[in-house]
Motif scaffolding. Structure first.
Motif, short mmCIF file in Angstrom:
data_model
loop_
_atom_site.label_atom_id
_atom_site.label_comp_id
_atom_site.label_asym_id
_atom_site.label_seq_id
_atom_site.Cartn_x
_atom_site.Cartn_y
_atom_site.Cartn_z
N ALA A 61 0.83 -1.21 0.00
CA ALA A 61 0.00 0.00 0.00
C ALA A 61 0.86 1.26 0.00
O ALA A 61 0.58 2.23 -0.72
N VAL A 62 1.92 1.26 0.80
CA VAL A 62 2.80 2.43 0.85
C VAL A 62 3.50 2.62 -0.49
O VAL A 62 3.62 3.74 -1.01
N ALA A 63 3.98 1.52 -1.09
CA ALA A 63 4.65 1.63 -2.39
C ALA A 63 3.69 2.15 -3.46
O ALA A 63 4.06 2.99 -4.30
N PHE A 64 2.46 1.64 -3.43
CA PHE A 64 1.46 2.11 -4.40
C PHE A 64 1.16 3.60 -4.18
O PHE A 64 1.02 4.37 -5.14
N ALA A 65 1.05 4.02 -2.92
CA ALA A 65 0.79 5.43 -2.64
C ALA A 65 1.95 6.31 -3.13
O ALA A 65 1.73 7.38 -3.70
N LEU A 66 3.18 5.87 -2.93
CA LEU A 66 4.34 6.64 -3.41
C LEU A 66 4.33 6.74 -4.94
O LEU A 66 4.66 7.79 -5.51
N LEU A 67 3.98 5.64 -5.61
CA LEU A 67 3.92 5.66 -7.07
C LEU A 67 2.87 6.65 -7.56
O LEU A 67 3.13 7.46 -8.46
N VAL A 68 1.68 6.61 -6.96
CA VAL A 68 0.62 7.53 -7.37
C VAL A 68 1.00 8.97 -7.06
O VAL A 68 0.78 9.88 -7.86
N MET A 69 1.59 9.19 -5.90
CA MET A 69 1.97 10.55 -5.52
C MET A 69 3.02 11.12 -6.47
O MET A 69 2.91 12.27 -6.92
N ALA A 70 4.05 10.33 -6.78
CA ALA A 70 5.09 10.81 -7.69
C ALA A 70 4.53 11.07 -9.07
O ALA A 70 4.85 12.10 -9.71
N THR A 71 3.69 10.16 -9.56
CA THR A 71 3.12 10.35 -10.91
C THR A 71 2.19 11.54 -10.95
O THR A 71 2.22 12.33 -11.90
N ALA A 72 1.35 11.71 -9.94
CA ALA A 72 0.46 12.87 -9.90
C ALA A 72 1.25 14.16 -9.80
O ALA A 72 0.89 15.18 -10.42
N CYS A 73 2.33 14.15 -9.03
CA CYS A 73 3.16 15.35 -8.91
C CYS A 73 3.78 15.73 -10.25
O CYS A 73 3.75 16.90 -10.65
N LEU A 74 4.33 14.75 -10.95
CA LEU A 74 4.93 15.04 -12.26
C LEU A 74 3.88 15.49 -13.27
O LEU A 74 4.11 16.44 -14.03
N ALA A 75 2.73 14.82 -13.27
CA ALA A 75 1.67 15.19 -14.21
C ALA A 75 1.15 16.59 -13.95
O ALA A 75 0.85 17.35 -14.88
N ALA A 76 1.02 16.97 -12.68
CA ALA A 76 0.51 18.30 -12.36
C ALA A 76 1.56 19.37 -12.57
O ALA A 76 1.23 20.52 -12.91
#
Length: 990
Positions: A61-76
Motif C-alpha cells: 500500500a505504501v509503495a502504491f501510494a508513493l507511485l501515485v503521488m510521484a506520478t500525480a506530482c509530475l503530471a501536475a
C-alpha cells in the motif's frame, strides 16, 4: 436455566420461526416487528475489508501510494512548468524588443488652423491631454495591459528647428537643430543635476516670447549647454522664441521606456544629411524639455507640433496562452474597432503604430518550433507512466488471483468485488494524488491550477481503475484453477491481433505525417490559442506520439518473436552437461504473458530516452557548430586596425592557448572596376590549413594556397609595360564567389590603395576566417606590407581562459592606456551562450531533460516491479533446488541466466527501436528553433538537424541489462544467506 424460553433448544440459538411475528426467515425482520418498519441493520462489511487489506500488505500500500503521488506530482507540474517558461519567453521577447518597437504610439496632428486660437491652445493643454490619455487607456482591450508608470503623453514638434546660437557646436558649419517636447512625467523620471525644473509661470500662449526648458546631462555635455543658457528658435509670424535653460536633469533609469521610446530626449544625435557627392556634412540635433503647461507655445513655431500618447505594455501582465487575444487587441488598435474608439477620444486624424504585433508573431514562430518537441517527451513519459500504473494494477491482481477467485467461487458478484477493489484502491490513491498535487503546486508555484488539477485527477482515477478493471477482466467467469499462461504456450487472440494492427496503422500514419509536415506544421490559430497544457491539434498529437507508437509496435513484435529463440536454444541446451542452461531457458519460457507490460514500458522508455537524448545532443552540437562558424576557432581577437606585431606571441603565452593563427582581413576588397566588395583574408597557409582541418570548416592542402615565388610581396601586382602579367595569387573561394568570377585571374583593389591579382584554385563552402557565403582566402606573403599586417587572431586551445586572454590582449594593444586601441575578444563558450537567448528555449530543454529522466525512472521502476513480483517464486525455486544439491554459485547463475533473455530482449530492442525512430523521424524534425536563438530577429547561423546519438542509444540499454542481471544476482545472494525452511513450508502462497 439459561435457555431460550420460546424454544426449548440450545441456549442462545433462535430457531426458525421462533422470533416475534413468526413465520419469517432467520436473520430477517418484517416491517411489522417492534423495530422501525422498513429498515434493515446497516452493513459494515466494507470498512473491515479495507482495514484488513491495508493491514495485510502495508508495504504494498505504501509503495502504491508513493507511485501515485510521484506520478500525480509530475503530471501536475508539467503544464505549470511549460506555462512558466512560455510566459517568461514572451516577456523576455517583449523586453528585448525595446520600448520603441513595443510601445503603442498614438499620434495626432496639431489642431486645425480653422478653429479659434484659444480652442487650439486648449486642445494641447495638460488638462485636455490628460483626459484624452485616460480615454485612450480605457480603449485598450484585455489581455493587453498598459504600464501607467512607463506611459506618457505630450506635444512635440515634428520638424526640427534651427538654433541661431553660434556657441552651439557646429562640426561642419551647419547650425544645430532642436526638437521641443512638452512631455508629462519629467519630475518622476529624472533627478536634478543642476538648476531647477522648468516652470510655465503665467498662462502660456502661442505668442509667448520666452519659456523655460531643461536638458539631460548628455545633451548638456555634448552641446555645451549650461544652466542659464538661452537658445532661440524660429517663430511663425512672430519673433523668435527664446528658450531659457533652467535645469539639467539626469534620467533615473536611462533604459526605461520613458527615455528609450524617444531616445532623442535623452541623447543628442549627430545627423548626416544626404549629399550629392562632396564631403559629408553633419550637424547636432538635441531636445529641449518644456513643462507641459508650455505646450501651447509650440503652436507659434514652424515645427508642425503634434500631440502624442505613448502606451507602454506591461510585460508582467503578458501570458503566452493569451497570445492570439494579444494579437487581436493590437490589430484592433492599429486598424480596427479600437482605432475608431481612439479617434473618437482624441482626433479624427489620429493614428496608432507599433511593432508589437511583429514581436508577438516572432515569438509565436519560435514557440511553434519548440512546443512539438516538448510534446514528444511529454507523450513518451506519459505513456511509460500509464504503462507502469497499469502494470502495478495487473501485478497486484496476479498476486491476489487465488484470493479473488476464491471470493468469486464463494458467491461474490462482479459488481460487489469491483466496488470493494475500487474502494480499497481509492483509500490509498486519493490521498496520494492530493499530496502529489500539493507537491506540484509547491514545486512550481507559477501557472494556472485547473490544468494541474486535471492532470493529477486523471492519474489518480487511472490508479484507482487499474486493479478493479484487471480483476474484472480476469474473473468474469467463476473458476479456481486457470490454464497456464506461459509466454511460449499462449497464442495471441484475434482481438489482440486487431489491436496490434490498429497501432501499426497509427504509428505508420504518425511517421509519415512527421516526415512530410515536420514538427511545426500547425496553423497560426492553433499556435496562438492553445493553453500551456495543450500541445496542438489532434493531428499534431498523433505526430508527437510517433516515437511512442514506434516503441509500442516494437514491444508487441518482440513479444511475438520472443518464444522463437527460446525454442531454438532449448534443444541444444538440453544436450549440454549440467542442468543450469536448460533450466534457465525453460524458466524464461514459462514467464507469464504479463511480461508484455514491463517490456512495453522498457521499450517505450528506451525509445523516448534515445529520441530525447538525440534531440538534446543535436541541440548541443548545433550550438557548438554555430559558435565555430561565427568565430572560426575557440577564441577570436579582432580589431578595426592592424594589431601590434608582438601580440600573437603574447596571446600564445596565455593559459590554455595552444596555437594562434594571424589573419589580415579586408572586408572592402573590390574586384576589378566593380562597386560590390568581397571579403578577403590573408593567411599563413600552413597554420590556417591546420586550423581548417581541426574545426572541420573547409579543410584543404596547404601547398595549394602558397604564393608562387614569382608573386610580388609589395602589393603592386599589376600588368607590366609590355603587357605581361605577374603571377596571380592562388585563392580559396566560396562557391558563390567562384560562380561569379570563375577560375580566370582578376584583380582586387584593397582599402590601402594597393592592387592584387588572384586566381581561384580551391572552392569550399565554409572557412574559419570569414563567416557567410562570400569570401576569398589568399597567402599573406603575396600581399603588400600594409595589407599583410594582421587584424585578427584565431586562437585554439582546450581550455582558453577568457579573463587571461583579455588581459593579455589589453596589455599587448595598450588598451589600458588608450581605449581607442582596444581589440574585441570573443570566446566560443560565450558565443555558444548567445544562442540560448530565450527562456522558452532553456525552459524547454530543462523540461525535455526532466521528462526523459522521469521516463527512464519509470522504466527502471517497471523492471523492479516485474522482478519483485517474481521474487517469492524464485526464492522457493532456489530453496527446492538446494535440497537437490544446487550450490550457491549455480543458483546465482540460474537466476542471472533466467533474467538474461528478457533483459537482452529489452536492451537490444530498445537500441534498435531508438535507432529506427531517430532515422525515421529525422527528416521531419528541425531543431533550429530550440537550438539557435536569433537575437534581434537575425537569421540563425546554420541549421540544426536530428541525428543519432550513440550514448543515448547504448547507455540506457546497458543500464537496463546491468540492472536486471544485478537484481537477479543480488536476489540469489540474499536467498542463499537465509534459511530454506520458510520457502519449503507447504500451503504458503507465493
Amino acid at each position: 436455566m439459561g435457555r431460550d424460553s420460546g424454544s426449548g433448544g440450545r441456549p442462545g440459538i433462535r430457531r426458525p420461526g421462533s422470533g416475534s411475528g413468526s413465520g419469517g426467515r432467520p436473520g430477517f425482520r418484517r416491517s411489522g416487528s417492534d423495530e422501525r418498519p422498513g429498515f434493515r441493520r446497516r452493513d459494515h462489511s466494507v470498512a473491515p475489508w479495507i482495514r484488513t487489506r491495508l493491514r495485510t500488505a502495508p508495504g504494498a500500500a505504501v509503495a502504491f501510494a508513493l507511485l501515485v503521488m510521484a506520478t500525480a506530482c509530475l503530471a501536475a507540474a508539467f503544464p505549470r512548468a511549460v506555462e512558466r517558461y512560455e510566459d517568461a519567453g514572451l516577456r523576455r521577447a517583449v523586453v528585448d524588443a525595446t520600448a520603441p518597437r513595443t510601445s503603442l504610439q498614438v499620434s495626432a496632428p496639431q489642431p486645425g488652423t480653422y478653429i479659434p486660437q484659444s480652442e487650439r491652445e486648449s486642445a494641447v493643454s495638460p488638462a485636455s491631454m490628460r483626459k484624452a490619455y485616460e480615454r485612450v487607456l480605457n480603449v485598450v482591450e484585455r489581455p493587453l495591459a498598459v504600464d501607467p508608470a512607463q506611459s506618457m503623453y505630450g506635444v512635440r514638434n515634428v520638424n526640427n528647428l534651427e538654433a541661431a546660437e553660434t556657441w552651439l557646436p557646429m562640426p561642419s558649419g551647419l547650425p544645430a537643430q532642436m526638437s521641443l517636447a512638452a512631455q508629462s512625467g519629467l519630475a518622476e523620471h529624472s533627478r536634478m543635476s543642476a538648476g531647477r525644473l522648468p516652470r510655465a509661470g503665467d498662462t502660456v500662449t502661442a505668442a509667448t516670447r520666452e519659456v523655460e526648458a531643461a536638458v539631460t546631462t548628455e545633451t548638456a555635455k555634448r552641446l555645451n549647454i549650461k544652466v542659464g543658457s538661452v537658445i532661440h528658435v524660429p517663430g511663425m509670424q512672430r519673433d523668435p522664441l527664446a528658450v531659457r535653460i533652467t535645469g539639467i536633469v539626469a534620467p533615473r533609469d536611462p533604459e526605461s521606456a520613458y527615455w528609450t521610446t524617444q531616445p532623442l530626449l535623452r541623447t543628442p544625435s549627430l545627423i548626416r544629411p544626404p549629399t550629392q557627392g562632396g564631403e559629408p556634412e553633419t550637424y547636432w540635433l538635441g531636445a529641449l524639455l518644456l513643462p507641459p503647461d508650455a505646450a501651447p507655445v509650440l503652436l507659434g513655431t514652424p515645427g508642425e507640433p503634434a500631440r502624442y500618447w505613448l502606451l507602454t505594455p506591461d510585460p508582467a501582465a503578458l501570458t503566452a496562452h493569451d497570445l492570439s487575444r494579444l494579437g487581436s487587441a493590437v490589430a484592433s488598435l492599429e486598424s480596427g474597432p479600437g482605432l475608431v474608439k481612439v479617434r473618437d477620444s482624441t482626433d479624427a486624424d489620429t493614428g496608432v503604430s507599433t511593432d508589437l504585433d511583429e514581436v508577438l508573431a516572432s515569438y509565436a514562430q519560435l514557440r511553434s518550433g519548440v512546443r512539438p518537441l516538448v510534446s514528444v517527451a511529454a507523450f513518451g513519459t506519459g505513456a511509460v507512466a500509464v504503462v507502469v500504473l497499469l502494470m502495478a494494477g495487473r501485478l497486484t491482481a496476479d498476486r491476489r488471483r487465488t484470493e479473488l477467485a476464491l471470493l468469486r467461487a464463494r458467491g461474490a458478484s462482479l459488481r460487489g468485488l469491483t466496488r470493494r477493489l475500487v474502494t480499497e484502491t481509492a483509500v490509498v490513491a486519493l490521498p496520494a494524488g492530493a499530496l502529489g498535487l500539493a507537491g506540484a503546486l509547491l514545486l512550481v508555484p507559477y501557472g494556472r491550477a485547473p490544468y494541474a488539477v486535471g492532470a493529477a485527477l486523471a492519474v489518480t482515477l487511472l490508479a484507482c481503475a487499474a486493479l478493479p478493471l484487471r480483476a474484472l477482466a480476469a474473473h468474469r467467469v467463476v473458476g479456481v484453477h486457470g490454464a497456464r499462461e506461459d509466454l511460449t504456450s499462449v497464442r495471441p487472440s484475434r482481438r489482440r491481433t486487431i489491436a496490434e494492427l490498429t497501432l501499426l496503422v497509427l504509428a505508420s500514419a504518425a511517421v509519415l505525417a512527421l516526415r512530410s509536415r515536420g514538427t511545426s506544421g500547425t496553423s497560426d490559430e492553433a499556435l496562438g490559442s492553445g493553453a500551456s497544457g495543450d500541445l496542438g491539434s489532434s493531428g499534431d498529437q498523433l505526430v508527437a506520439m510517433a516515437p511512442v507508437l514506434i516503441g509500442v509496435i516494437a514491444a508487441l513484435v518482440l513479444v511475438r518473436l520472443y518464444p522463437l529463440p527460446l525454442r531454438w536454444l532449448a534443444r541444444p541446451a538440453g544436450r549440454m552437461r549440467g542442468a543450469i542452461g536448460h533450466l534457465s531457458l525453460a524458466r524464461a519460457g514459462r514467464t507469464s504473458v504479463s511480461t508484455v507490460l514491463p517490456l512495453l514500458a522498457l521499450l517505450t522508455a528506451l525509445t523516448t530516452a534515445a529520441f530525447g537524448g538525440s534531440v538534446l545532443a543535436g541541440v548541443a552540437d548545433a550550438r557548438d557548430r554555430a559558435a565555430v562558424l561565427n568565430l572560426g576557432a575557440d577564441a577570436r581577437v579582432e580589431a578595426e586596425s592592424a594589431l601590434p606585431a608582438t601580440l600573437p606571441e603574447r596571446v600564445r603565452s596565455a593559459p590554455g592557448v595552444q596555437e594562434v593563427t594571424p589573419l589580415s582581413i579586408a572586408y572592402e576588397a573590390k574586384p576589378g572596376a566593380g562597386v560590390e566588395s568581397v571579403p578577403l583574408a590573408g593567411v599563413d597557409p600552413e597554420g590556417y590549413a591546420r586550423l581548417a582541418a581541426r574545426t572541420g570548416l573547409g579543410a584543404f592542402p596547404a601547398g595549394e594556397l602558397k604564393a608562387s615565388p614569382a608573386a610580388p610581396a609589395d602589393g603592386t601586382s599589376k600588368p607590366g609595360a609590355d603587357g605581361s602579367a605577374k603571377a596571380p595569387l592562388p585563392a580559396l573561394a566560396s562557391s558563390a564567389v567562384a560562380d561569379r568570377y570563375g577560375t580566370h585571374p582578376f584583380s582586387l583593389r584593397l582599402s590601402d590603395g594597393s592592387d592584387v591579382t588572384v586566381r581561384i584554385t580551391l572552392v569550399r563552402d565554409l572557412t574559419p576566417a570569414l563567416p557567410g557565403t562570400d569570401f576569398l582566402i589568399v597567402d599573406r606573403a603575396g600581399l603588400g606590407t600594409v595589407a599583410a599586417r594582421p587584424t585578427t587572431l584565431l586562437v585554439t586551445g582546450d581550455h582558453v581562459s577568457g579573463g587571461a586572454l583579455r588581459k593579455a590582449v589589453a596589455a599587448g594593444t595598450g588598451a589600458d592606456a588608450d581605449p581607442t586601441a582596444r581589440a574585441d575578444v570573443r570566446l566560443r563558450s560565450e558565443e555558444r551562450a548567445r544562442y540560448i537567448d530565450s527562456p522558452l528555449q532553456s525552459g524547454a530543454e530543462r523540461v525535455y531533460a526532466a521528462a526523459v529522466a522521469a521516463g527512464s525512472g519509470y522504466a527502471v521502476l517497471a523492471l523492479l516491479l516485474a522482478l519483485v513480483r517474481a521474487a517469492p517464486e524464485r526464492a522457493a525455486l532456489l530453496a527446492r533446488l538446494r535440497t537437490m544439491g544446487l550450490t550457491r554459485s549455480q543458483g546465482r547463475r540460474l537466476l542471472v541466466l533466467e533474467a538474461l533473455p528478457q533483459a537482452l530482449l529489452a536492451a537490444a530492442g530498445g537500441i534498435l527501436t531508438g535507432w529506427a525512430a531517430v532515422r525515421l523521424l529525422a527528416p521531419g524534425i528541425d531543431l533550429t528553433s530550440i537550438a539557435l536563438a536569433t537575437p534581434g530577429g537575425a537569421p540563425p547561423t546554420g541549421t540544426a538537424a536530428l541525428h543519432t546519438d550513440p550514448a543515448s542509444l547504448f547507455l540506457p540499454a546497458l543500464t537496463v541489462l546491468l540492472l536486471a542481471t544485478g537484481i537477479a544476482a543480488g536476489q540469489a545472494w540474499w536467498t542463499g544467506r537465509r534459511g530454506s525452511v520458510r520457502e519449503l513450508r507447504a500451503g504458503d502462497s507465493r
